[in-house]
Design an enzyme around this catalytic site. Sequence first.
Site, PDB file in Angstrom:
ATOM      1  N   GLY A 241       4.293   8.721 -10.234  1.00 45.52           N
ATOM      2  CA  GLY A 241       4.087   8.821 -11.676  1.00 45.52           C
ATOM      3  C   GLY A 241       4.552   7.574 -12.398  1.00 45.52           C
ATOM      4  N   ASP A 296      -1.747   4.389   5.488  1.00 43.96           N
ATOM      5  CA  ASP A 296      -3.148   4.718   5.757  1.00 43.96           C
ATOM      6  C   ASP A 296      -3.998   3.484   6.075  1.00 43.96           C
ATOM      7  OD1 ASP A 296      -2.608   7.410   5.181  1.00 43.96           O
ATOM      8  OD2 ASP A 296      -2.859   7.044   3.039  1.00 43.96           O
TER       9      ASP A 296
END
Length: 520
Positions: A241, A296
Site C-alpha cells: 500500500g 516471479d
Amino acid sequence: MVGFFSCFRRGSSGASNPQAFHFSPPFNDPFALPHISDRLIMPAIESNYRTKSGFGCSSFEILSDNLGSFCSSVTVGLIDRHPDGAAANCCDRGNSIEGSASPKVDANDMRRIYVHDDDRVLVKIVHFGHPSSVGIEYDENGNWQFRPLWARRAGPRAWIYFNPEQVKAAIVTCGGLCPGLNDVIRQVVFTLETYGVNHILGIQYGFKGFVDKNYPPIKLSRKLVKTINMEGGSFLGVSRGCPPLKDIVDRLEEWNINMFYVIGGNGSHAGATAIYEQCEKRKMKMVVVGIPKTIDNDIEILDKTFGFDTAVEEAQRAINAAYTEVTFTMGGKHGVLEYMKQKIELNGICVVVVAEGAGQDLLEGVGGLDASGNPILGDFGKWFTGKVKEFFATQKIPIDAKYIDPTYMIRARVCNSGDHIFCSILGQNAVHGAFAGYTNITIGVVNTHYCFLPIPIVIKKPRMVDPNSVMYHRCVTSTGQPDFNAPLRVPQLATSPAGKQGSLQPHPPPSRGSIPRGRL
C-alpha cells in the site's frame, strides 16, 4: 528510430582519441533517462569514487599525496567525460609529485574505474527473425524488423552531480518479502559511504513508514548493516500500500532527502514514479532510483530479478514447472486430473507444483486489488486439493492428498551465493546512477549487462509466460508433462518444396550444398 556510434581511426601513434567516440541517441528514444540537470542548474563535479584505492573520500578532500598526484595527472583522461567536453579545473587541489606515474598509465587506470556515459547495451539482439520462428516479436502491423534499441550501461561515472558531504539518502523496501532484500540494503549503504555519504535513513515498513509515527526512520551505517545479509526477511520491514503521495513527499522534503532508493516490484516502482512526478512539480533537488524485486521474475526487459534463483532453489530446483503459468484444463482426456491418474497408476505417486496465481479463472468470489494495486489472488492450492480428492473418490482410487504452501519458507529465507553477488551489484549501481544524476530509473540486467532503465518502460506490462515460447518448451522437455490442452489445429505457414501448402510444415528445409531439396 536508430541510435549509432561515430568514431575515427587511430592516429599514427596508435593511441585512440577518446573524444572521437560519441553515441548519437535515436529520435524519441524510449530508453532516454530523465536527469536532474534537465530542470535544475546542477554543475558536475569530479567523482571521488575510487575502487582501486579501497576507500572513499569527500569531494573536496584528498586523503594522500599519491591520490592527489593521481587526480592531477589524469585530467587528460577525463576530458571526454566532462559534460562540457573540456577538462574542468577540479583536480588542481592535488599537486603532481615528481616521479609519479605517467598520464598514459593513469588514463588506463581510469578506464578500469569509470563507465563512459555514452556506453550503451543492445536491448534486443536477434538481428533477423523468420515469421515462423518461435519467440519472434512483431510490431503492431504484424511485421518483423530489427530495430536497435539501446539501454544505458550502468556503472560509476567520472563526473557526479551531488557533493557526497551534502547528500541525505533514504532507503525503503516495499511489497512482499523476497530473498536478498537485506543484501541490497547493505550494499546501498556500503556504496553511499564509499562515496562519503554520512546521512542515510532507513524507512521502516514500506511507504507506511513515512506517515506512521510508531515507526520512525532508522539511521543506517556500515556498522549497523554489516551482517544483515546473513538474515532473511527485511531489516527495515515491508508493507503493502501507499499513503497519500503528498504526505510522502512532504516527509522527504522535511527531511531534506535528495537521494531516494525504492526496493520493490512493479507496484512499488509505480509508486516511485508517482513520487518522482510530485518532486518534479515542487522542483526538489532529489533523484528517485528503483531496484526491482520479485521472486516471479516477471518484469519486462530484464534478464532476471534478484531472489528468483533462490526461490526456485528453495522450491526444489529440479521441478522446473514451479514457475510455469499457462492455461490448462482440469478435466477431460487432456486434463490435469487424468494425467495425475495415469502417473499414480504407473508410479504410485504424483507431485504437482502449483504456481502462485494459477487457475484464477476457475475460482469464484475472488477479484479486486490489494493495497499495492496488485490483483487479490484466491487460494488455488486448497481448491485444487479438494478437486483432486473428489476426482479420485469418484474413480474409487484411494489416495492421500497433501497440500504444502511454502510461500514464506521461500520469501523469508537467506538468498544463495549467486543472489548475494547479484544483489550487491544492483545496490552498487543504484548508488552510481543516483550520483550520475539520473532519476526515475531502475537497475537491471539486459543481455547480461547491468543497465540504467527508465521505470515507466519497465513496468509498462508484466512479463507473461508464452506457452509457445522456447522457455516453455524447455520446461516441458525437462518435466515431461503434457500440454494439458486439447491439440490445436496448426495453421498453414509456408509452401512446401514441391510448391504445395503444408499444414504441419513451418517452412521449407534450407538449401545445403549441391543436393536439391527433397532429394537424398
